[in-house]
Design an enzyme around this catalytic site. Structure first.
Site, PDB file in Angstrom:
ATOM      1  N   HIS A  37     -10.723  -6.109  -1.914  1.00  0.00           N
ATOM      2  CA  HIS A  37     -11.756  -5.914  -0.887  1.00  0.00           C
ATOM      3  C   HIS A  37     -12.935  -5.200  -1.547  1.00  0.00           C
ATOM      4  O   HIS A  37     -12.843  -4.013  -1.869  1.00  0.00           O
ATOM      5  CB  HIS A  37     -11.220  -5.034   0.251  1.00  0.00           C
ATOM      6  N   GLU A  58       0.806  -1.237   0.000  1.00  0.00           N
ATOM      7  CA  GLU A  58       0.000   0.000   0.000  1.00  0.00           C
ATOM      8  C   GLU A  58       0.835   1.282   0.000  1.00  0.00           C
ATOM      9  O   GLU A  58       0.638   2.174   0.825  1.00  0.00           O
ATOM     10  CB  GLU A  58      -0.966  -0.009   1.196  1.00  0.00           C
ATOM     11  N   ASP A  92     -12.372 -10.303  -0.253  1.00  0.00           N
ATOM     12  CA  ASP A  92     -13.650 -10.427   0.451  1.00  0.00           C
ATOM     13  C   ASP A  92     -14.647  -9.523  -0.260  1.00  0.00           C
ATOM     14  O   ASP A  92     -14.276  -8.517  -0.867  1.00  0.00           O
ATOM     15  CB  ASP A  92     -13.560 -10.167   1.956  1.00  0.00           C
ATOM     16  N   ASN A 105       1.931  -5.286  -3.084  1.00  0.00           N
ATOM     17  CA  ASN A 105       0.524  -5.572  -2.774  1.00  0.00           C
ATOM     18  C   ASN A 105      -0.232  -4.271  -2.503  1.00  0.00           C
ATOM     19  O   ASN A 105       0.266  -3.400  -1.789  1.00  0.00           O
ATOM     20  CB  ASN A 105       0.495  -6.463  -1.518  1.00  0.00           C
ATOM     21  N   GLU A 127      -6.363 -10.631  -0.835  1.00  0.00           N
ATOM     22  CA  GLU A 127      -7.142 -10.362   0.376  1.00  0.00           C
ATOM     23  C   GLU A 127      -8.632 -10.331   0.046  1.00  0.00           C
ATOM     24  O   GLU A 127      -9.390  -9.499   0.554  1.00  0.00           O
ATOM     25  CB  GLU A 127      -6.720  -9.033   1.017  1.00  0.00           C
TER      26      GLU A 127
HETATM   27  O1  9MR Z   1      -7.516  -7.821   8.689  1.00  0.00           O
HETATM   28  C1  9MR Z   1      -6.576  -7.023   9.336  1.00  0.00           C
HETATM   29  C2  9MR Z   1      -7.146  -6.532  10.655  1.00  0.00           C
HETATM   30  O2  9MR Z   1      -7.289  -7.602  11.554  1.00  0.00           O
HETATM   31  C3  9MR Z   1      -6.221  -5.480  11.230  1.00  0.00           C
HETATM   32  O3  9MR Z   1      -6.840  -4.910  12.374  1.00  0.00           O
HETATM   33  C4  9MR Z   1      -5.920  -4.419  10.212  1.00  0.00           C
HETATM   34  C5  9MR Z   1      -4.987  -3.404  10.790  1.00  0.00           C
HETATM   35  O4  9MR Z   1      -4.525  -2.504   9.877  1.00  0.00           O
HETATM   36  O5  9MR Z   1      -5.337  -5.005   9.072  1.00  0.00           O
HETATM   37  C6  9MR Z   1      -6.223  -5.870   8.437  1.00  0.00           C
HETATM   38  O6  9MR Z   1      -5.644  -6.384   7.251  1.00  0.00           O
HETATM   39  C7  9MR Z   1      -5.324  -5.420   6.239  1.00  0.00           C
HETATM   40  C8  9MR Z   1      -4.148  -5.950   5.486  1.00  0.00           C
HETATM   41  O7  9MR Z   1      -3.103  -6.204   6.377  1.00  0.00           O
HETATM   42  C9  9MR Z   1      -3.719  -4.970   4.415  1.00  0.00           C
HETATM   43  N1  9MR Z   1      -4.801  -4.629   3.536  1.00  0.00           N
HETATM   44  C10 9MR Z   1      -6.022  -4.214   4.198  1.00  0.00           C
HETATM   45  C11 9MR Z   1      -6.440  -5.243   5.215  1.00  0.00           C
HETATM   46  C12 9MR Z   1      -7.783  -4.877   5.803  1.00  0.00           C
HETATM   47  O8  9MR Z   1      -7.695  -3.712   6.545  1.00  0.00           O
END
Ligand code: 9MR
Length: 460
Positions: free
Chosen positions: A253, A174, A284, A217, A282
């Site tokens: 997402h 990101e 969903d 990513n 990722e």
């Molecule tokens: O799913 C993850 C969640 O449990 C955490 O609290 C969050 C913190 O930033 O990160 C989420 O996963 C993220 C991933 O690492 C990067 N892309 C976005 C995902 C959803 O927020």
């Protein structure tokens, strides 16, 4: 939606002379029970096979984001073990988890996930080495030279720890801004090290574990847009200059504000054409029922259409532990029951145990959508089983002296008595696996308010 079998007693069969109505009732009852999830009566055989095995047959992995804290929950673990061939630690490999304090590395939770995966023959995606989020405060406080060395040390230490155990790493996550600018996102790395930090991270990663695939990513890069164009330009530049990069991850997402883009496949393909693998990292999709199932099926089909799309990871095992749990975006509900989205994914992967798609089938359910003195409107929802269908047929039987006075979203034919309506699609015959459509009708009651009886659904 009100299921027909929950809205009161079904009409009793009449004696022998009404044999046609009797047959409709018996079939109708079976059809209605099937919609209530009584699997013993569910007409289409439940597809055998699993997401992982079906994906393997297509030369791909099918993974899930996993949290170490749930590895003691039997439903979670049995679903994970049965269905998935890859895992991504959801949070356990992030900087704040493994190096909360400078040069003190804690790998316990991530190690538990990796050894679980290894013991089950699952591959692992490493997520993530350099990211602006979940970054301990001490990193943000460093000056440029110190930050550079801390970044490289972090990458090297984590990758060496997992050397040979991680198939692909999200080296940088990101790093680009949302919106139309195509600019890099402000972060300690960007702000202090400049654009070159991404290249440096990838070069350091290659040296740390030369066999691991190195990915960039990001999210909101799933279709062709200014942000994905900026990532595309970076990858193109890296390939041209020999900066090591092997793959690009598309987080995917999705929800109603950010649906699966119509150029999703084309976008994956243009990256693949640069000479990198692409992965859906990722996935969903918020929603439920047929719409969600259709969207999932579309995503899987897009990956399968791109030969360098090497795998798909959904961002969690069950809706109840999703980061967006209120949006129920995953393939298993809170009880680890397979959702229509699961069926759609399995069908798109060609998984049915026989390698030729799921069983074409459909089920029907009924609800009354309006009622007034002298009439009511009924709605039938037709839902495809674990394979796509191109047509469907079902019957709706009303009780004389009732008459159907109008229909919509279907093409009806009638028996001679006029009380059995056979409904076929008008425009809505093509349904993805697990997807639904509806048709409706008006019944003039003439004093009898019995609900209509549905026959079984036949798919073609
Ligand atoms: O799913 C993850 C969640 O449990 C955490 O609290 C969050 C913190 O930033 O990160 C989420 O996963 C993220 C991933 O690492 C990067 N892309 C976005 C995902 C959803 O927020």
């Amino acid at each position: 939606m009100i299921m027909a079998n929950t809205r009161g007693p079904v009409p009793l069969p009449r004696p022998a002379p009404r044999s046609r109505a009797h047959r409709a009732l018996v079939l109708g009852t079976a059809g209605l029970l099937a919609t209530a999830g009584l699997t013993a009566l569910s007409a289409p055989a439940e597809a055998a096979g699993t997401l992982g095995s079906a994906a393997t047959a297509k030369g791909r992995y099918f993974g899930a984001a996993v949290s170490a804290q749930y590895l003691g929950e039997s439903g979670y673990v049995s679903t994970l073990n049965r269905e998935f061939s890859s895992v991504t630690p959801e949070n356990e490999m992030k900087w704040d988890a493994v190096e909360a304090n400078r040069n003190t590395f804690t790998f316990g939770s991530a190690d538990r996930i990796v050894s679980h995966a290894q013991s089950r023959g699952m591959s692992v995606r490493g997520h993530t080495l350099v990211w602006h989020s979940q970054l301990p405060g001490w990193v943000a406080g460093l000056g440029a030279a110190d930050l550079r060395s801390a970044m490289n040390h972090h990458i090297t230490t984590v990758m060496r720890h997992y050397k040979g155990k991680v198939l692909a790493w999200d080296v940088v996550n990101e790093a680009f801004q949302d919106g139309g600018s195509g600019a890099r996102r402000s972060s300690p790395f960007q702000d202090k090290l400049g654009n070159g930090f991404i290249e440096e991270a990838f070069r350091t990663a290659r040296a740390a574990d030369p066999a691991a695939k190195l990915c960039y990513n990001d999210y909101n890069t799933d279709g062709v847009n200014p942000k994905s164009n900026a990532v595309y330009a970076m990858v193109k530049d890296f390939k041209a200059r020999g900066v090591p990069i092997d793959c690009v991850g598309f987080q995917s997402h999705f929800n109603s504000a950010s649906p699966v883009p119509s150029d999703y496949r084309a976008n994956l393909q243009r990256f693949a054409d640069l000479g990198v693998d692409v992965q859906i990292t990722e996935l969903d999709i918020e929603g439920s029922g047929g719409a969600q199932a259709t969207a999932y099926g579309n995503v899987v089909n897009a990956c399968l259409a791109v030969s360098r799309c090497t795998g798909i990871t959904v961002w969690g095992v069950t809706d109840k532990y999703s980061w967006r749990s209120s949006g129920t975006p995953l393939l298993f509900d809170g009880n680890y029951t397979k959702k229509p989205a699961y069926d759609a994914v399995l069908a798109a992967l060609g998984g049915s145990g026989g390698g030729g798609g799921g069983t074409a089938g459909c089920s029907v359910s009924y609800s009354t959508t309006a009622q007034w003195n002298g009439g009511f409107n009924g709605q039938v929802t037709v839902t495809a089983g674990s394979a796509p269908i191109t047509g469907w047929t079902t019957t709706v039987t009303v009780t004389p002296p009732q008459k159907v006075s109008a229909t919509w979203n279907g093409a009806p034919t009638w028996d001679s008595g006029g009380d059995v309506m056979t409904m076929r699609p008008s425009y809505n015959g093509n349904l993805a696996a697990g997807a639904s459509t509806t048709f409706g009708f008006t019944v003039m009651t003439s004093g009898n308010t019995s609900p209509p009886v549905l026959g079984t659904c036949t798919a073609s």
